[in-house]
Motif scaffolding. Structure first.
Motif, PDB file in Angstrom:
ATOM      1  N   GLU A   2       0.725  -1.080  -0.098  1.00  0.00           N
ATOM      2  CA  GLU A   2       0.136  -0.059  -0.002  1.00  0.00           C
ATOM      3  C   GLU A   2       0.803   1.210   0.073  1.00  0.00           C
ATOM      4  N   ASP A   3       1.935   1.350   0.655  1.00  0.00           N
ATOM      5  CA  ASP A   3       2.836   2.513   0.646  1.00  0.00           C
ATOM      6  C   ASP A   3       3.604   2.489  -0.586  1.00  0.00           C
ATOM      7  N   GLN A   4       4.051   1.609  -1.302  1.00  0.00           N
ATOM      8  CA  GLN A   4       4.601   1.875  -2.446  1.00  0.00           C
ATOM      9  C   GLN A   4       3.323   2.014  -3.552  1.00  0.00           C
ATOM     10  N   PRO A 131      16.347  -4.320 -11.397  1.00  0.00           N
ATOM     11  CA  PRO A 131      17.588  -3.719 -11.239  1.00  0.00           C
ATOM     12  C   PRO A 131      17.702  -3.342  -9.826  1.00  0.00           C
ATOM     13  N   LEU A 132      16.757  -3.047  -8.976  1.00  0.00           N
ATOM     14  CA  LEU A 132      16.816  -2.505  -7.609  1.00  0.00           C
ATOM     15  C   LEU A 132      15.970  -3.632  -6.683  1.00  0.00           C
ATOM     16  N   PRO A 133      16.696  -3.982  -5.613  1.00  0.00           N
ATOM     17  CA  PRO A 133      15.521  -4.795  -4.687  1.00  0.00           C
ATOM     18  C   PRO A 133      14.697  -3.689  -3.831  1.00  0.00           C
ATOM     19  N   SER A 134      13.811  -4.130  -3.479  1.00  0.00           N
ATOM     20  CA  SER A 134      12.689  -3.327  -2.691  1.00  0.00           C
ATOM     21  C   SER A 134      13.140  -2.377  -1.760  1.00  0.00           C
ATOM     22  N   ASP A 135      14.115  -2.808  -0.995  1.00  0.00           N
ATOM     23  CA  ASP A 135      14.613  -1.905   0.206  1.00  0.00           C
ATOM     24  C   ASP A 135      15.447  -0.666  -0.317  1.00  0.00           C
ATOM     25  N   LEU A 136      15.901  -0.724  -1.814  1.00  0.00           N
ATOM     26  CA  LEU A 136      16.391   0.194  -2.340  1.00  0.00           C
ATOM     27  C   LEU A 136      15.581   1.081  -3.029  1.00  0.00           C
ATOM     28  N   LEU A 137      14.684   0.323  -3.784  1.00  0.00           N
ATOM     29  CA  LEU A 137      13.771   1.390  -4.402  1.00  0.00           C
ATOM     30  C   LEU A 137      12.854   1.974  -3.745  1.00  0.00           C
ATOM     31  N   TRP A 138      12.397   1.671  -2.430  1.00  0.00           N
ATOM     32  CA  TRP A 138      11.418   2.505  -1.897  1.00  0.00           C
ATOM     33  C   TRP A 138      11.916   3.498  -0.761  1.00  0.00           C
ATOM     34  N   ARG A 139      13.438   3.549  -0.805  1.00  0.00           N
ATOM     35  CA  ARG A 139      13.911   4.235   0.398  1.00  0.00           C
ATOM     36  C   ARG A 139      13.544   5.825  -0.058  1.00  0.00           C
ATOM     37  N   GLU A 140      13.696   6.596   0.682  1.00  0.00           N
ATOM     38  CA  GLU A 140      13.043   7.892   0.532  1.00  0.00           C
ATOM     39  C   GLU A 140      14.200   8.822   1.208  1.00  0.00           C
ATOM     40  N   PRO A 141      14.937   9.947   0.282  1.00  0.00           N
ATOM     41  CA  PRO A 141      14.791   9.649  -0.939  1.00  0.00           C
ATOM     42  C   PRO A 141      15.499   8.694  -1.517  1.00  0.00           C
ATOM     43  N   LEU A 142      15.195   8.616  -2.844  1.00  0.00           N
ATOM     44  CA  LEU A 142      16.055   7.443  -3.503  1.00  0.00           C
ATOM     45  C   LEU A 142      17.467   7.777  -3.989  1.00  0.00           C
TER      46      LEU A 142
END
Length: 261
Positions: A2-4, A131-142
């Protein structure tokens, strides 16, 4: 999830059906048609098989978007003198760089994962083939650190691994001149990624052809265990038996600073 979904809706709108209904953005953003091109809806990534964690998206930016991005960089006034060939920014990035970062996030999230069949295993499969795992893809800011480099014909960059002050997951966007970037396995440098000690791969250079508008992402082994370099001296920029005609090249590198926890 949901956050994503919320992040995607905030950045790209509620659905693709509504992309053409809103008014165009105003101001100096580099991309006033963000998320519209069909190629962006189905990005085709190439995994460089010899190097784990190295991905290439050749058609990341259209010609129009490349031109708009170069205009946005020119407006910054960083390169008004011939001796100025690099600009760095930390923390709050220019609006066009933030938009570029979100375009990268979108391109990763919507990557083609044909291996994903059963919806119950889709997220797990995506972790393995994107290309990016979720822990990297959804970090803020990217990303919160920016480097823009301008290279004249013959100018390049020596082999290096990016400093450990930056997190995993680094993006490089190429503009103007095409070039070949070479990757070489590091020897026994300290890293938080395991080293397999295969001597026969240490000095082998893996060439990757970067076209204008292409995007490279380095994560995992590609980020920590492989040096990357661009040698633009005569005789080194060879692809498919032909020497590449060297022109001015602009590159944009986006990274995320490590912060104390």
């Amino acid at each position: 999830m949901e956050d994503q979904k919320q992040i995607l809706e905030e950045v790209f709108g509620e659905s693709s059906d509504k992309e053409g209904e809103g008014e165009q953005q105003s101001g100096d953003s580099f991309d006033e048609e963000q998320s519209v091109n069909q190629s962006e809806k189905n990005p085709i990534w190439e995994r460089i098989e010899e190097i784990s964690g190295l991905w290439l998206y050749r058609d990341f930016l259209s010609l129009e978007r490349q031109s708009s991005l170069l205009s946005a960089i020119e407006k910054e006034g960083w390169f008004t003198e011939a001796s100025h060939n690099q600009a760095m920014r930390f923390g709050d990035l220019p609006a066009w760089a933030i938009e570029l970062s979100e375009s990268i996030r979108k391109a990763v999230w919507f990557c083609d994962i044909s291996e994903c069949g059963d919806s119950s295993t889709c997220d797990q499969d995506k972790e393995e083939v994107c290309p990016l795992p979720s822990d990297l893809l959804w970090r803020e800011p990217l990303f919160d650190q920016l480097i823009v480099n301008v290279y004249q014909p013959g100018e390049g960059i020596c082999g290096h691994v990016d400093l450990m002050r930056f997190e995993d997951g680094i993006a490089i966007v190429s503009l103007e001149s095409a070039c070949v970037m070479h990757f070489t396995r590091v020897k026994n440098e300290t890293s938080n990624i395991g080293y397999d000690g295969k001597e026969d791969t240490l000095m082998v250079k893996i060439p990757v052809y970067l076209t204008p508008g292409s995007l490279v992402i380095m994560q995992g082994e590609a980020r920590y265990l492989w040096k990357h370099e661009i040698n633009r001296k005569p005789g080194f920029q060879i692809w498919e038996g032909q020497e590449i005609c060297q022109k001015k090249r602009t590159s944009i590198t986006l990274r995320k600073l490590c912060h104390a926890k």
